[in-house]
Design an enzyme around this catalytic site. Structure first.
Site, PDB file in Angstrom:
ATOM      1  N   GLY A 157     -94.397  65.932  27.075  1.00  0.00           N
ATOM      2  CA  GLY A 157     -93.171  66.061  26.301  1.00  0.00           C
ATOM      3  C   GLY A 157     -92.399  67.351  26.515  1.00  0.00           C
ATOM      4  N   HIS A 215     -74.244  49.349  32.335  1.00  0.00           N
ATOM      5  CA  HIS A 215     -75.507  49.687  31.668  1.00  0.00           C
ATOM      6  C   HIS A 215     -75.185  50.417  30.365  1.00  0.00           C
ATOM      7  CE1 HIS A 215     -78.525  48.703  34.740  1.00  0.00           C
ATOM      8  NE2 HIS A 215     -77.563  48.958  35.591  1.00  0.00           N
ATOM      9  N   LEU A 224     -76.510  39.964  33.783  1.00  0.00           N
ATOM     10  CA  LEU A 224     -75.249  39.211  33.820  1.00  0.00           C
ATOM     11  C   LEU A 224     -75.218  38.351  35.085  1.00  0.00           C
ATOM     12  CD1 LEU A 224     -72.225  38.516  33.202  1.00  0.00           C
ATOM     13  CD2 LEU A 224     -71.643  40.531  34.559  1.00  0.00           C
ATOM     14  N   ASP A 260     -85.787  62.381  32.015  1.00  0.00           N
ATOM     15  CA  ASP A 260     -85.663  63.494  31.072  1.00  0.00           C
ATOM     16  C   ASP A 260     -84.203  63.809  30.749  1.00  0.00           C
ATOM     17  OD1 ASP A 260     -88.143  64.396  30.077  1.00  0.00           O
ATOM     18  OD2 ASP A 260     -88.694  64.965  32.112  1.00  0.00           O
ATOM     19  N   GLU A 271     -76.811  50.855  27.826  1.00  0.00           N
ATOM     20  CA  GLU A 271     -77.941  51.567  27.222  1.00  0.00           C
ATOM     21  C   GLU A 271     -77.906  53.069  27.482  1.00  0.00           C
ATOM     22  OE1 GLU A 271     -78.057  49.523  29.798  1.00  0.00           O
ATOM     23  OE2 GLU A 271     -79.700  49.922  31.193  1.00  0.00           O
ATOM     24  N   CYS A 298     -76.297  44.017  33.727  1.00  0.00           N
ATOM     25  CA  CYS A 298     -76.133  44.165  35.182  1.00  0.00           C
ATOM     26  C   CYS A 298     -76.774  42.978  35.916  1.00  0.00           C
ATOM     27  CB  CYS A 298     -76.668  45.511  35.647  1.00  0.00           C
ATOM     28  SG  CYS A 298     -75.936  45.967  37.212  1.00  0.00           S
ATOM     29  N   GLN A 313    -105.713  77.514  28.020  1.00  0.00           N
ATOM     30  CA  GLN A 313    -105.872  78.933  28.403  1.00  0.00           C
ATOM     31  C   GLN A 313    -105.804  79.081  29.925  1.00  0.00           C
ATOM     32  OE1 GLN A 313    -109.585  80.442  26.826  1.00  0.00           O
ATOM     33  NE2 GLN A 313    -109.324  79.178  25.020  1.00  0.00           N
ATOM     34  N   ARG A 332     -74.476  47.039  43.400  1.00  0.00           N
ATOM     35  CA  ARG A 332     -73.959  46.825  44.747  1.00  0.00           C
ATOM     36  C   ARG A 332     -73.271  45.454  44.826  1.00  0.00           C
ATOM     37  NH1 ARG A 332     -78.401  48.909  47.163  1.00  0.00           N
ATOM     38  NH2 ARG A 332     -77.396  50.869  47.700  1.00  0.00           N
TER      39      ARG A 332
HETATM   40  N1  GLN Z   1     -79.266  44.396  42.095  1.00  0.00           N
HETATM   41  C1  GLN Z   1     -77.995  44.183  41.467  1.00  0.00           C
HETATM   42  C2  GLN Z   1     -76.868  44.880  42.193  1.00  0.00           C
HETATM   43  O1  GLN Z   1     -77.101  45.776  42.961  1.00  0.00           O
HETATM   44  C3  GLN Z   1     -78.033  44.612  40.004  1.00  0.00           C
HETATM   45  C4  GLN Z   1     -78.192  46.084  39.859  1.00  0.00           C
HETATM   46  C5  GLN Z   1     -78.568  46.510  38.460  1.00  0.00           C
HETATM   47  O2  GLN Z   1     -79.048  45.699  37.670  1.00  0.00           O
HETATM   48  N2  GLN Z   1     -78.399  47.761  38.156  1.00  0.00           N
HETATM   49  O3  GLN Z   1     -75.739  44.560  41.989  1.00  0.00           O
END
Ligand code: GLN
Length: 546
Positions: free
Chosen positions: A17, A512, A387, A72, A514, A384, A191, A465
């Protein structure tokens, strides 16, 4: 006043941590009104964290500017609330690469290029550059003291301390071990770690002793005596239920007072109260509880999907609910031909996420999971790759394109419903070449997305990509699966959702979300997923009772 530096190092074992400790110190100093920044020095030779295996190294955290970093930096953003970028990460690989390129360009003609001063000076430059407009910079050195590959960083810090003296403090984070067989604490490894640090010419100014239970005063006194660190600079840092409690634990132990005093900074008040309220609310949230299934590449992968797990917790806080995460290896679903076999994976789940990912392991299982969610109206969020797989699933099972696929997994499909983003197909280099970083997206009015974000224009981080092939969008729309957000700069499809009349919550994003989610401000798509999952849970329990 010149910037002050706190160097955080680890002893005995990694994973104790350091990152959370560094971020927590950062937050407390920020709450006292100081301008704070953080930097992670990682000893590995990779030049970016984007091509490290998440299963071994933890997730790749992505910054607004597209820098792919260590997890991190996610802690730094989420706990300290400071936006990270390229200047907050430095690996040995980047330093050596820079040096070699400079050498080839003729910068050091006639000189012998050496670890010291060439690499060590570069470490100093990074620190000073970051500290230019800051009061305190906290630098974490990855790994543990004694690792051969981190020698350059320790040597650089020794020289840095020699130059800047009292403006540099060294902090060690290391465990005091509890040996259950003899029911005793053992501080000898700690130590020895301090001795190893002293061999580098560095003396810790403070030690954070990581413990899984309360340590008696006499042990801490002994540590003080044998390490030459004042007793008041040795802190017990106990395990806590959530990483967000760590700043509170540090505050209760007056960690911020110590740094402020050692640095001779102003003793302003620490504005921690609002934060304390949010954390206490979060810790207190025990019910209602929802269970979210994450159908990913791995099971048991808290570290590989760190930001996703955190964002789910944040979504829980926003809904006053507790969230339990169930990691499911999507590959396992591939052995079942129909829904009957799949049922057991969904039992007790209130909502589902299919996260981002690369390569085809488990993708057919993810498609099966998505189909199940769509047909059984289970709240679903695709991220990503999630979807992209939702699009493949819809094309195959709702629009009759039975061989639909992403070009990433099948380049001979007659329905490439997910294809290369323009320009990506011809790229040969794999490192840092994707569509990376924050992009602006415009949301359609009347969409679920705009309702959740409460804004027409949003910015989320991307790392991909491939993209949804726009050629087939009309066919999906006829069946209720629509685009709800488009990139304002490139026109790429960013968010898609099923009509509310068809499904209560089925949404996928190319981004993303998140990575930007925080305890105090959860990502809207996660908040929405938890809200829908709570409703789903209530609905299911009503049906069960009827
Ligand atoms: N592999 C997929 C792409 O490159 C999805 C990438 C991801 O989920 N970050 O488009």
């Amino acid at each position: 006043m010149s910037c002050k530096f706190i160097i955080v190092v680890g002893g005995v074992i990694s994973g104790t941590g350091k990152g959370v400790s560094a971020a927590s110190i950062g937050l407390l100093l920020k709450f006292r009104g100081h301008r704070v920044d953080l930097i992670k020095f990682d000893p590995y030779l990779n030049t970016n964290a984007g091509i490290l295996a998440p299963r071994e190294h933890g997730e790749c955290f992505l910054c607004d500017d597209g820098t792919e970093t260590d997890l991190d930096l996610g802690h730094y953003e989420r706990i300290a609330g400071i936006n990270m970028s390229k200047s907050n990460i430095c690996t040995s690989g980047t330093l050596y690469k820079e040096l070699i390129e400079e050498q080839e360009a003729g910068k050091y003609l006639g000189q012998t290029i050496q670890l010291s001063p060439h690499i060590t000076d570069k470490v100093h430059d990074r620190l000073l550059e970051l500290g230019k407009d800051k009061d305190v910079v906290i630098a974490e050195i990855g790994g543990t003291v004694g690792d051969s590959e981190s020698y350059a960083f320790f040597e650089a810090m020794r020289q840095f301390k020699q130059k800047l003296k009292d403006d540099v403090l060294i902090v060690m984070v290391a465990p005091i071990l509890w040996v259950n067989t003899i029911k005793e604490f053992k501080s000898k490894p700690l130590q020895n770690a301090v001795k190893e640090l002293q061999r580098h010419g560095l003396q810790p100014d403070a030690i954070f002793c990581r413990v899984d239970r309360h340590v008696p005063e006499k042990i801490l006194n002994k540590v003080s005596q044998l390490t030459n660190v004042k007793r008041e600079c040795i802190f017990e840092a106990p395990d806590v239920q959530s990483i967000y409690q760590v700043p509170l634990e540090f505050y209760n132990r007056h960690v911020d007072d110590l740094f402020v005093d050692l640095f001779r900074l102003s003793r302003s008040a620490c504005r921690i109260h609002k934060y304390r309220e949010v954390v206490e609310k979060y810790i207190g949230n025990q019910s209602p509880a929802v269970e979210i299934g994450v159908f990913g590449k791995y099971d048991n992968c808290d570290e590989a999907y760190m930001s996703l797990k955190e964002a789910l917790m944040h979504g829980g806080v926003a809904n006053n609910a507790k969230v339990n995460v169930r990691w499911i290896k999507a590959e396992e679903l591939e052995k079942y031909k129909d829904n009957r076999g799949l049922h057991k994976y969904f039992e007790g789940l209130d909502g589902v996420i299919v996260p981002g990912g690369f390569d085809n392991r488990g993708t057919e299982g993810k498609i099966k999971a998505i189909q199940y969610c769509r047909e059984k109206k289970i709240p679903f969020l695709g991220i990503c790759l999630g979807l992209q797989m939702a699009v493949v699933e819809f094309a195959r099972n709702a629009c009759g394109m039975t061989d639909a696929n992403s070009l990433e997994f099948d380049n001979s499909t007659s329905h490439p419903v997910v294809h290369f983003i323009e320009g990506q197909g011809s790229l040969l280099k794999k490192s840092a070449t994707m569509r990376l970083g924050a992009y602006e997206c415009e949301l359609n009015k009347d969409s679920l997305a705009i309702q959740l974000y409460g804004n027409k224009i949003i910015h989320e981080r991307h790392r991909h990509r491939y993209e949804v092939n726009p050629e087939y969008l009309d066919q999906y729309a006829k069946k209720g699966f629509r685009v709800s957000g488009v990139s304002t700069t490139s026109g790429l499809v960013e968010i898609m959702e099923l009509d509310k009349s068809i499904h209560p919550y089925f949404i996928g994003t190319q981004a993303h979300p998140e990575f930007k989610s925080k305890l105090q401000s959860a990502s809207p798509l996660f908040t929405g997923l938890i809200a829908a999952s709570l409703q789903n849970k209530t609905l299911n329990s009503t049906i069960d009772k009827a």
